[in-house]
Write an enzyme that holds these catalytic residues in place. Structure first.
Site, PDB file in Angstrom:
ATOM      1  N   ASP A  82       0.848  -1.189   0.000  1.00 47.76           N
ATOM      2  CA  ASP A  82       0.000   0.000   0.000  1.00 47.76           C
ATOM      3  C   ASP A  82       0.891   1.250   0.000  1.00 47.76           C
ATOM      4  O   ASP A  82       1.889   1.303   0.734  1.00 47.76           O
ATOM      5  CB  ASP A  82      -0.878  -0.039   1.262  1.00 47.76           C
ATOM      6  CG  ASP A  82      -1.978   0.988   1.245  1.00 47.76           C
ATOM      7  OD1 ASP A  82      -2.314   1.492   0.158  1.00 47.76           O
ATOM      8  OD2 ASP A  82      -2.518   1.280   2.344  1.00 47.76           O
ATOM      9  N   HIS A 181      -7.634  10.342   4.414  1.00 42.51           N
ATOM     10  CA  HIS A 181      -7.082   9.315   5.292  1.00 42.51           C
ATOM     11  C   HIS A 181      -7.236   9.768   6.743  1.00 42.51           C
ATOM     12  O   HIS A 181      -7.067  10.951   7.042  1.00 42.51           O
ATOM     13  CB  HIS A 181      -5.586   9.121   5.033  1.00 42.51           C
ATOM     14  CG  HIS A 181      -5.271   8.509   3.703  1.00 42.51           C
ATOM     15  ND1 HIS A 181      -4.748   9.228   2.666  1.00 42.51           N
ATOM     16  CD2 HIS A 181      -5.378   7.238   3.252  1.00 42.51           C
ATOM     17  CE1 HIS A 181      -4.540   8.423   1.625  1.00 42.51           C
ATOM     18  NE2 HIS A 181      -4.922   7.209   1.952  1.00 42.51           N
ATOM     19  N   HIS A 209      -9.416   5.108  -1.058  1.00 42.90           N
ATOM     20  CA  HIS A 209      -8.568   5.211   0.131  1.00 42.90           C
ATOM     21  C   HIS A 209      -9.293   6.067   1.158  1.00 42.90           C
ATOM     22  O   HIS A 209     -10.124   6.889   0.807  1.00 42.90           O
ATOM     23  CB  HIS A 209      -7.230   5.867  -0.236  1.00 42.90           C
ATOM     24  CG  HIS A 209      -6.303   4.927  -0.938  1.00 42.90           C
ATOM     25  ND1 HIS A 209      -5.182   4.415  -0.342  1.00 42.90           N
ATOM     26  CD2 HIS A 209      -6.360   4.374  -2.168  1.00 42.90           C
ATOM     27  CE1 HIS A 209      -4.571   3.606  -1.193  1.00 42.90           C
ATOM     28  NE2 HIS A 209      -5.272   3.557  -2.317  1.00 42.90           N
ATOM     29  N   THR A 234      -7.676   3.163   9.895  1.00 41.06           N
ATOM     30  CA  THR A 234      -7.801   3.920  11.148  1.00 41.06           C
ATOM     31  C   THR A 234      -8.835   3.315  12.102  1.00 41.06           C
ATOM     32  O   THR A 234      -8.591   3.228  13.313  1.00 41.06           O
ATOM     33  CB  THR A 234      -8.158   5.396  10.837  1.00 41.06           C
ATOM     34  OG1 THR A 234      -7.157   5.913   9.958  1.00 41.06           O
ATOM     35  CG2 THR A 234      -8.197   6.244  12.090  1.00 41.06           C
TER      36      THR A 234
HETATM   37  P1  13P Z   1      -8.202   5.081   6.673  1.00 41.60           P
HETATM   38  O1  13P Z   1      -7.090   4.937   7.671  1.00 41.60           O
HETATM   39  O2  13P Z   1      -8.805   6.438   6.652  1.00 41.60           O
HETATM   40  O3  13P Z   1      -9.223   3.987   6.825  1.00 41.60           O
HETATM   41  O4  13P Z   1      -7.538   4.899   5.223  1.00 41.60           O
HETATM   42  C1  13P Z   1      -6.766   3.767   4.989  1.00 41.60           C
HETATM   43  C2  13P Z   1      -6.111   3.839   3.660  1.00 41.60           C
HETATM   44  O5  13P Z   1      -6.575   4.490   2.746  1.00 41.60           O
HETATM   45  C3  13P Z   1      -4.887   3.042   3.457  1.00 41.60           C
HETATM   46  O6  13P Z   1      -4.357   3.170   2.195  1.00 41.60           O
END
Ligand code: 13P
Length: 392
Positions: A82, A181, A209, A234
Protein backbone atom coordinates in the site's frame (compact mmCIF):
# COMPACT_ATOMS: atom_id res chain seq x y z
CA UNK A 1 -5.03 -22.45 0.10
CA UNK A 2 -2.80 -20.53 -2.28
CA UNK A 3 -2.88 -16.81 -2.56
CA UNK A 4 -5.20 -15.66 -5.36
CA UNK A 5 -4.37 -13.55 -8.42
CA UNK A 6 -5.57 -10.13 -7.30
CA UNK A 7 -6.47 -8.99 -10.80
CA UNK A 8 -8.96 -11.86 -11.03
CA UNK A 9 -10.15 -11.22 -7.49
CA UNK A 10 -10.93 -7.55 -8.08
CA UNK A 11 -12.41 -8.24 -11.50
CA UNK A 12 -14.80 -10.67 -9.81
CA UNK A 13 -15.74 -8.02 -7.24
CA UNK A 14 -16.16 -5.37 -9.95
CA UNK A 15 -18.38 -7.57 -12.09
CA UNK A 16 -20.46 -8.82 -9.20
CA UNK A 17 -21.03 -5.48 -7.46
CA UNK A 18 -19.12 -5.78 -4.21
CA UNK A 19 -15.82 -4.48 -2.79
CA UNK A 20 -12.97 -6.37 -1.17
CA UNK A 21 -11.47 -4.81 1.97
CA UNK A 22 -7.77 -3.96 1.83
CA UNK A 23 -6.93 -3.79 5.51
CA UNK A 24 -3.55 -2.42 6.59
CA UNK A 25 -1.75 -4.65 9.07
CA UNK A 26 0.72 -3.33 11.60
CA UNK A 27 1.14 -6.41 13.79
CA UNK A 28 0.34 -10.10 14.12
CA UNK A 29 -2.79 -9.19 16.12
CA UNK A 30 -4.10 -7.27 13.11
CA UNK A 31 -3.23 -10.15 10.80
CA UNK A 32 -5.05 -12.66 12.99
CA UNK A 33 -8.09 -10.44 13.50
CA UNK A 34 -8.49 -9.69 9.78
CA UNK A 35 -8.05 -13.35 8.81
CA UNK A 36 -10.55 -14.48 11.45
CA UNK A 37 -13.07 -11.99 10.08
CA UNK A 38 -12.59 -13.26 6.53
CA UNK A 39 -12.95 -16.89 7.61
CA UNK A 40 -16.06 -16.18 9.67
CA UNK A 41 -17.89 -14.46 6.86
CA UNK A 42 -16.35 -16.46 3.98
CA UNK A 43 -14.93 -13.36 2.35
CA UNK A 44 -11.99 -12.74 0.04
CA UNK A 45 -9.54 -10.36 1.70
CA UNK A 46 -6.54 -8.18 0.87
CA UNK A 47 -3.77 -7.97 3.44
CA UNK A 48 -2.15 -4.56 2.92
CA UNK A 49 1.28 -3.45 4.06
CA UNK A 50 1.67 0.33 3.82
CA UNK A 51 5.15 1.66 3.21
CA UNK A 52 4.37 4.58 5.53
CA UNK A 53 4.12 2.01 8.35
CA UNK A 54 7.43 0.27 7.71
CA UNK A 55 9.03 2.25 10.53
CA UNK A 56 6.76 0.33 12.93
CA UNK A 57 7.55 -3.23 11.82
CA UNK A 58 9.90 -5.34 9.77
CA UNK A 59 8.29 -5.58 6.35
CA UNK A 60 9.89 -8.88 5.33
CA UNK A 61 8.82 -10.54 8.60
CA UNK A 62 5.22 -9.35 8.48
CA UNK A 63 4.84 -10.08 4.77
CA UNK A 64 6.10 -13.63 5.36
CA UNK A 65 3.58 -14.00 8.20
CA UNK A 66 0.86 -12.77 5.83
CA UNK A 67 1.97 -15.31 3.24
CA UNK A 68 1.79 -18.10 5.84
CA UNK A 69 -1.66 -16.91 6.93
CA UNK A 70 -2.77 -17.04 3.29
CA UNK A 71 -1.46 -20.58 2.89
CA UNK A 72 -3.33 -21.69 6.00
CA UNK A 73 -6.60 -19.96 5.18
CA UNK A 74 -9.64 -21.43 3.47
CA UNK A 75 -10.66 -18.09 1.91
CA UNK A 76 -8.98 -16.26 -0.99
CA UNK A 77 -6.22 -13.88 0.05
CA UNK A 78 -4.04 -11.33 -1.73
CA UNK A 79 -1.06 -9.51 -0.23
CA UNK A 80 -0.60 -5.91 -1.29
CA UNK A 81 1.95 -3.11 -1.01
CA UNK A 82 0.00 0.00 0.00
CA UNK A 83 1.29 3.51 -0.89
CA UNK A 84 4.57 2.34 -2.41
CA UNK A 85 6.81 5.29 -3.22
CA UNK A 86 8.52 4.03 -6.36
CA UNK A 87 10.34 1.32 -8.26
CA UNK A 88 12.65 0.11 -5.47
CA UNK A 89 9.75 -0.24 -3.03
CA UNK A 90 7.75 -2.19 -5.59
CA UNK A 91 10.63 -4.61 -6.24
CA UNK A 92 11.18 -5.08 -2.51
CA UNK A 93 7.47 -5.78 -2.02
CA UNK A 94 7.20 -8.24 -4.89
CA UNK A 95 10.35 -10.11 -3.84
CA UNK A 96 9.08 -10.02 -0.24
CA UNK A 97 5.77 -11.74 -0.98
CA UNK A 98 3.25 -9.15 -2.27
CA UNK A 99 1.24 -10.21 -5.31
CA UNK A 100 -0.11 -6.73 -5.99
CA UNK A 101 1.49 -3.31 -5.56
CA UNK A 102 0.33 0.26 -5.34
CA UNK A 103 2.53 3.07 -6.57
CA UNK A 104 1.45 6.36 -5.09
CA UNK A 105 2.89 9.25 -7.05
CA UNK A 106 -0.34 11.23 -6.73
CA UNK A 107 1.41 14.19 -5.05
CA UNK A 108 3.56 14.71 -8.17
CA UNK A 109 2.52 16.69 -11.25
CA UNK A 110 0.64 14.53 -13.77
CA UNK A 111 3.57 13.90 -16.19
CA UNK A 112 5.81 12.79 -13.29
CA UNK A 113 3.05 10.65 -11.80
CA UNK A 114 2.61 8.98 -15.19
CA UNK A 115 6.36 8.44 -15.69
CA UNK A 116 6.92 6.92 -12.23
CA UNK A 117 3.81 4.78 -12.42
CA UNK A 118 4.69 3.49 -15.89
CA UNK A 119 8.14 2.43 -14.66
CA UNK A 120 6.56 0.39 -11.87
CA UNK A 121 3.91 -1.08 -14.19
CA UNK A 122 6.56 -2.27 -16.69
CA UNK A 123 8.59 -3.98 -13.99
CA UNK A 124 5.61 -5.44 -12.10
CA UNK A 125 3.86 -6.73 -15.21
CA UNK A 126 7.07 -8.50 -16.24
CA UNK A 127 6.64 -10.37 -12.93
CA UNK A 128 2.93 -11.00 -13.51
CA UNK A 129 2.04 -8.59 -10.68
CA UNK A 130 -0.88 -6.12 -11.10
CA UNK A 131 -0.50 -2.46 -10.15
CA UNK A 132 -2.75 0.15 -8.55
CA UNK A 133 -2.03 3.79 -9.35
CA UNK A 134 -3.53 6.91 -7.80
CA UNK A 135 -4.70 10.04 -9.52
CA UNK A 136 -5.89 13.12 -7.69
CA UNK A 137 -4.85 13.53 -4.07
CA UNK A 138 -6.40 12.02 -0.91
CA UNK A 139 -4.93 13.99 2.02
CA UNK A 140 -4.39 12.89 5.62
CA UNK A 141 -2.45 10.14 7.37
CA UNK A 142 -3.83 6.73 8.25
CA UNK A 143 -4.36 6.31 11.99
CA UNK A 144 -4.24 10.03 12.83
CA UNK A 145 -6.74 12.88 13.12
CA UNK A 146 -7.63 14.04 9.63
CA UNK A 147 -7.62 17.67 10.84
CA UNK A 148 -3.94 17.43 11.71
CA UNK A 149 -3.04 16.98 8.06
CA UNK A 150 -5.43 19.31 6.29
CA UNK A 151 -3.87 19.00 2.82
CA UNK A 152 -6.17 20.05 0.01
CA UNK A 153 -8.19 17.33 -1.65
CA UNK A 154 -7.40 17.24 -5.33
CA UNK A 155 -10.26 15.57 -7.18
CA UNK A 156 -9.62 13.06 -9.96
CA UNK A 157 -10.88 14.30 -13.32
CA UNK A 158 -12.30 12.01 -16.00
CA UNK A 159 -10.05 13.35 -18.77
CA UNK A 160 -6.88 12.90 -16.72
CA UNK A 161 -7.97 9.45 -15.58
CA UNK A 162 -8.48 8.34 -19.18
CA UNK A 163 -5.06 9.64 -20.22
CA UNK A 164 -3.35 8.25 -17.10
CA UNK A 165 -4.78 4.79 -17.75
CA UNK A 166 -3.79 4.88 -21.41
CA UNK A 167 -0.24 5.95 -20.67
CA UNK A 168 0.48 3.82 -17.59
CA UNK A 169 -1.52 0.62 -18.10
CA UNK A 170 -2.41 0.34 -14.38
CA UNK A 171 -4.80 -2.47 -13.47
CA UNK A 172 -6.71 -0.58 -10.77
CA UNK A 173 -7.13 3.12 -10.12
CA UNK A 174 -7.40 4.85 -6.74
CA UNK A 175 -9.56 7.92 -7.20
CA UNK A 176 -10.00 11.05 -5.14
CA UNK A 177 -13.67 11.97 -4.80
CA UNK A 178 -13.77 13.50 -1.31
CA UNK A 179 -12.40 10.93 1.13
CA UNK A 180 -9.44 11.64 3.42
CA UNK A 181 -7.08 9.31 5.29
CA UNK A 182 -7.49 9.13 9.05
CA UNK A 183 -9.98 9.95 11.78
CA UNK A 184 -12.69 12.34 10.66
CA UNK A 185 -14.98 14.69 12.51
CA UNK A 186 -18.29 14.25 10.71
CA UNK A 187 -18.60 12.69 7.31
CA UNK A 188 -16.95 13.85 4.12
CA UNK A 189 -19.03 14.89 1.13
CA UNK A 190 -18.46 12.43 -1.68
CA UNK A 191 -18.69 13.39 -5.33
CA UNK A 192 -20.54 10.28 -6.51
CA UNK A 193 -21.36 11.81 -9.87
CA UNK A 194 -17.65 12.16 -10.59
CA UNK A 195 -17.11 8.55 -9.53
CA UNK A 196 -19.91 7.42 -11.81
CA UNK A 197 -18.33 9.24 -14.77
CA UNK A 198 -14.86 7.87 -14.09
CA UNK A 199 -16.29 4.37 -13.86
CA UNK A 200 -18.16 4.76 -17.12
CA UNK A 201 -15.01 6.06 -18.85
CA UNK A 202 -12.48 3.52 -17.53
CA UNK A 203 -14.29 0.25 -16.83
CA UNK A 204 -11.60 -1.05 -14.50
CA UNK A 205 -11.86 -1.80 -10.76
CA UNK A 206 -11.67 1.47 -8.81
CA UNK A 207 -10.17 1.90 -5.35
CA UNK A 208 -11.12 4.14 -2.46
CA UNK A 209 -8.57 5.21 0.13
CA UNK A 210 -9.56 6.65 3.47
CA UNK A 211 -12.42 4.23 4.13
CA UNK A 212 -12.68 5.09 7.84
CA UNK A 213 -15.59 7.31 8.81
CA UNK A 214 -17.87 6.81 5.82
CA UNK A 215 -21.52 5.97 6.42
CA UNK A 216 -23.16 2.69 5.39
CA UNK A 217 -25.09 4.55 2.68
CA UNK A 218 -21.90 6.12 1.32
CA UNK A 219 -20.20 2.74 1.13
CA UNK A 220 -23.17 1.32 -0.79
CA UNK A 221 -22.95 4.16 -3.30
CA UNK A 222 -19.22 3.59 -3.78
CA UNK A 223 -19.67 -0.11 -4.37
CA UNK A 224 -22.49 0.38 -6.84
CA UNK A 225 -20.30 2.76 -8.87
CA UNK A 226 -17.28 0.63 -9.63
CA UNK A 227 -15.35 0.60 -6.35
CA UNK A 228 -14.00 -2.93 -5.94
CA UNK A 229 -11.31 -2.31 -3.30
CA UNK A 230 -11.70 -0.24 -0.14
CA UNK A 231 -8.62 0.69 1.89
CA UNK A 232 -9.24 0.70 5.59
CA UNK A 233 -7.03 1.18 8.61
CA UNK A 234 -7.80 3.92 11.15
CA UNK A 235 -11.00 2.32 12.45
CA UNK A 236 -9.16 -0.98 13.04
CA UNK A 237 -6.35 0.87 14.78
CA UNK A 238 -8.82 2.77 16.97
CA UNK A 239 -10.70 -0.42 17.89
CA UNK A 240 -7.44 -2.10 18.98
CA UNK A 241 -6.23 1.02 20.83
CA UNK A 242 -9.57 1.37 22.64
CA UNK A 243 -9.26 -2.21 23.86
CA UNK A 244 -5.74 -1.51 25.16
CA UNK A 245 -7.00 1.60 26.98
CA UNK A 246 -9.74 -0.42 28.66
CA UNK A 247 -7.24 -3.12 29.61
CA UNK A 248 -4.85 -0.57 31.06
CA UNK A 249 -7.58 0.76 33.35
CA UNK A 250 -8.91 -2.57 34.51
CA UNK A 251 -6.02 -5.06 34.27
CA UNK A 252 -4.62 -6.41 37.55
CA UNK A 253 -1.09 -6.40 36.12
CA UNK A 254 0.09 -4.42 33.17
CA UNK A 255 2.15 -6.97 31.22
CA UNK A 256 2.16 -6.84 27.42
CA UNK A 257 -0.12 -9.82 26.94
CA UNK A 258 -2.64 -8.37 29.39
CA UNK A 259 -2.56 -4.97 27.78
CA UNK A 260 -3.10 -6.37 24.28
CA UNK A 261 -5.66 -8.99 25.30
CA UNK A 262 -8.78 -8.78 23.19
CA UNK A 263 -7.22 -6.67 20.41
CA UNK A 264 -7.52 -9.53 17.89
CA UNK A 265 -11.25 -9.67 18.61
CA UNK A 266 -11.61 -5.90 18.36
CA UNK A 267 -9.93 -5.86 14.92
CA UNK A 268 -11.91 -8.92 13.86
CA UNK A 269 -15.28 -7.37 14.77
CA UNK A 270 -14.63 -4.16 12.80
CA UNK A 271 -13.21 -5.98 9.76
CA UNK A 272 -16.17 -8.36 9.79
CA UNK A 273 -18.64 -5.48 9.90
CA UNK A 274 -16.96 -4.03 6.79
CA UNK A 275 -16.93 -7.32 4.88
CA UNK A 276 -20.67 -7.74 5.45
CA UNK A 277 -21.42 -4.14 4.55
CA UNK A 278 -19.30 -4.12 1.39
CA UNK A 279 -20.82 -7.36 0.10
CA UNK A 280 -17.65 -9.45 0.06
CA UNK A 281 -19.04 -11.76 2.76
CA UNK A 282 -20.16 -15.03 1.21
CA UNK A 283 -18.07 -14.56 -1.98
CA UNK A 284 -15.10 -16.76 -1.01
CA UNK A 285 -16.26 -19.90 -2.79
CA UNK A 286 -17.15 -18.09 -6.03
CA UNK A 287 -13.75 -16.38 -6.05
CA UNK A 288 -11.93 -19.64 -5.41
CA UNK A 289 -13.78 -21.28 -8.28
CA UNK A 290 -13.34 -18.56 -10.86
CA UNK A 291 -9.98 -16.92 -10.04
CA UNK A 292 -6.48 -18.19 -10.78
CA UNK A 293 -4.35 -19.18 -7.82
CA UNK A 294 -1.12 -17.27 -7.41
CA UNK A 295 1.48 -19.88 -8.04
CA UNK A 296 5.21 -19.68 -7.57
CA UNK A 297 7.59 -21.35 -9.99
CA UNK A 298 10.70 -23.20 -8.91
CA UNK A 299 13.74 -22.89 -11.15
CA UNK A 300 16.03 -25.80 -10.34
CA UNK A 301 19.53 -26.35 -11.68
CA UNK A 302 21.71 -29.30 -10.70
CA UNK A 303 25.29 -29.12 -11.88
CA UNK A 304 28.94 -30.12 -11.63
CA UNK A 305 31.81 -27.68 -11.87
CA UNK A 306 35.06 -27.98 -13.77
CA UNK A 307 38.19 -25.82 -13.55
CA UNK A 308 37.36 -24.49 -10.03
CA UNK A 309 37.65 -26.12 -6.61
CA UNK A 310 34.92 -26.53 -3.97
CA UNK A 311 35.87 -23.32 -2.18
CA UNK A 312 35.57 -21.33 -5.40
CA UNK A 313 32.26 -23.08 -6.12
CA UNK A 314 31.06 -21.86 -2.68
CA UNK A 315 32.13 -18.30 -3.47
CA UNK A 316 30.32 -18.43 -6.79
CA UNK A 317 27.13 -19.61 -5.03
CA UNK A 318 27.39 -16.76 -2.51
CA UNK A 319 27.84 -14.20 -5.29
CA UNK A 320 24.85 -15.69 -7.13
CA UNK A 321 22.65 -15.52 -4.05
CA UNK A 322 23.49 -11.85 -3.63
CA UNK A 323 23.04 -10.83 -7.27
CA UNK A 324 20.12 -12.99 -8.35
CA UNK A 325 17.96 -12.25 -5.31
CA UNK A 326 17.83 -8.57 -6.37
CA UNK A 327 16.20 -9.34 -9.70
CA UNK A 328 12.48 -8.44 -9.78
CA UNK A 329 10.24 -11.44 -9.18
CA UNK A 330 12.83 -13.56 -7.37
CA UNK A 331 11.39 -14.64 -4.03
CA UNK A 332 14.21 -16.91 -2.80
CA UNK A 333 17.63 -18.03 -3.99
CA UNK A 334 18.84 -21.21 -2.33
CA UNK A 335 22.05 -23.05 -3.11
CA UNK A 336 23.02 -26.56 -2.08
CA UNK A 337 25.62 -29.24 -2.16
CA UNK A 338 25.01 -33.01 -2.45
CA UNK A 339 25.18 -34.88 0.83
CA UNK A 340 27.15 -37.71 -0.78
CA UNK A 341 30.49 -36.90 -2.39
CA UNK A 342 29.89 -39.44 -5.19
CA UNK A 343 26.45 -38.10 -6.20
CA UNK A 344 26.02 -37.77 -9.96
CA UNK A 345 25.54 -34.01 -9.53
CA UNK A 346 27.29 -32.18 -6.70
CA UNK A 347 25.62 -28.76 -6.59
CA UNK A 348 22.23 -27.15 -7.07
CA UNK A 349 20.41 -23.84 -7.30
CA UNK A 350 16.78 -23.57 -6.26
CA UNK A 351 15.39 -20.20 -7.29
CA UNK A 352 11.76 -19.34 -6.56
CA UNK A 353 9.98 -17.02 -8.96
CA UNK A 354 6.80 -15.28 -7.83
CA UNK A 355 5.04 -16.04 -11.13
CA UNK A 356 5.48 -17.93 -14.39
CA UNK A 357 6.17 -14.63 -16.24
CA UNK A 358 9.40 -14.29 -14.28
CA UNK A 359 10.91 -17.23 -16.20
CA UNK A 360 11.27 -14.91 -19.17
CA UNK A 361 12.02 -11.60 -17.45
CA UNK A 362 14.65 -13.28 -15.24
CA UNK A 363 16.24 -15.03 -18.21
CA UNK A 364 16.66 -11.72 -20.05
CA UNK A 365 17.58 -9.56 -17.05
CA UNK A 366 21.05 -7.99 -17.54
CA UNK A 367 22.26 -9.00 -14.06
CA UNK A 368 21.27 -12.61 -14.65
CA UNK A 369 22.85 -12.64 -18.12
CA UNK A 370 26.08 -11.21 -16.75
CA UNK A 371 26.30 -13.72 -13.90
CA UNK A 372 25.24 -16.68 -16.04
CA UNK A 373 27.46 -15.93 -19.05
CA UNK A 374 30.55 -14.66 -17.27
CA UNK A 375 30.60 -16.57 -13.98
CA UNK A 376 28.40 -19.66 -13.94
CA UNK A 377 28.14 -21.20 -17.40
CA UNK A 378 31.91 -21.22 -18.17
CA UNK A 379 32.50 -23.57 -15.18
CA UNK A 380 29.18 -25.49 -15.14
CA UNK A 381 28.80 -27.03 -18.58
CA UNK A 382 27.52 -30.23 -17.01
CA UNK A 383 24.07 -29.22 -15.76
CA UNK A 384 20.36 -29.90 -15.95
CA UNK A 385 17.70 -27.27 -15.36
CA UNK A 386 13.93 -27.31 -15.05
CA UNK A 387 11.20 -24.75 -14.27
CA UNK A 388 8.30 -26.37 -12.50
CA UNK A 389 5.18 -25.49 -10.58
CA UNK A 390 4.21 -27.39 -7.49
CA UNK A 391 1.34 -29.79 -8.03
CA UNK A 392 -0.97 -29.98 -5.04
P1 13P B 1 -8.20 5.08 6.67
O1 13P B 1 -7.09 4.94 7.67
O2 13P B 1 -8.80 6.44 6.65
O3 13P B 1 -9.22 3.99 6.82
O4 13P B 1 -7.54 4.90 5.22
C1 13P B 1 -6.77 3.77 4.99
C2 13P B 1 -6.11 3.84 3.66
O5 13P B 1 -6.57 4.49 2.75
C3 13P B 1 -4.89 3.04 3.46
O6 13P B 1 -4.36 3.17 2.19
Amino acid sequence: MPTIDIKDMLQHAYQNGYAVGAFDLVSLEFLEGIMEAAERCRSPVILSLAESHFEHYNFELLATAAETAAQQSTVPVAIFLDHGTGLDSAIRAINGGCNGVMVDASHHALPDNIALTRQVVEMAHSCGVPVEGELGYVPGVEGEDAERHPGKICYTTVEEAREYLRQTGVDFLAVSIGTVHGRMKGQPELDIERLEEINRALRIPLVIHGGTGLSDAQFRKLVSNGVAKINYYTALSDAAAQQILVNSRTGATKGYTQLTKGTIDAVRAEAERCMRLWGSAGQAEAVLQSCRPWQMIEHLIIYNVSGIDDQQAGQMAAEGRRILSQIPGVRHVLTGEAVKQDAKYRFCWLIRFVHERVIESYRDHPEHLRFADQVFRPVAGDRISIDYKLVH
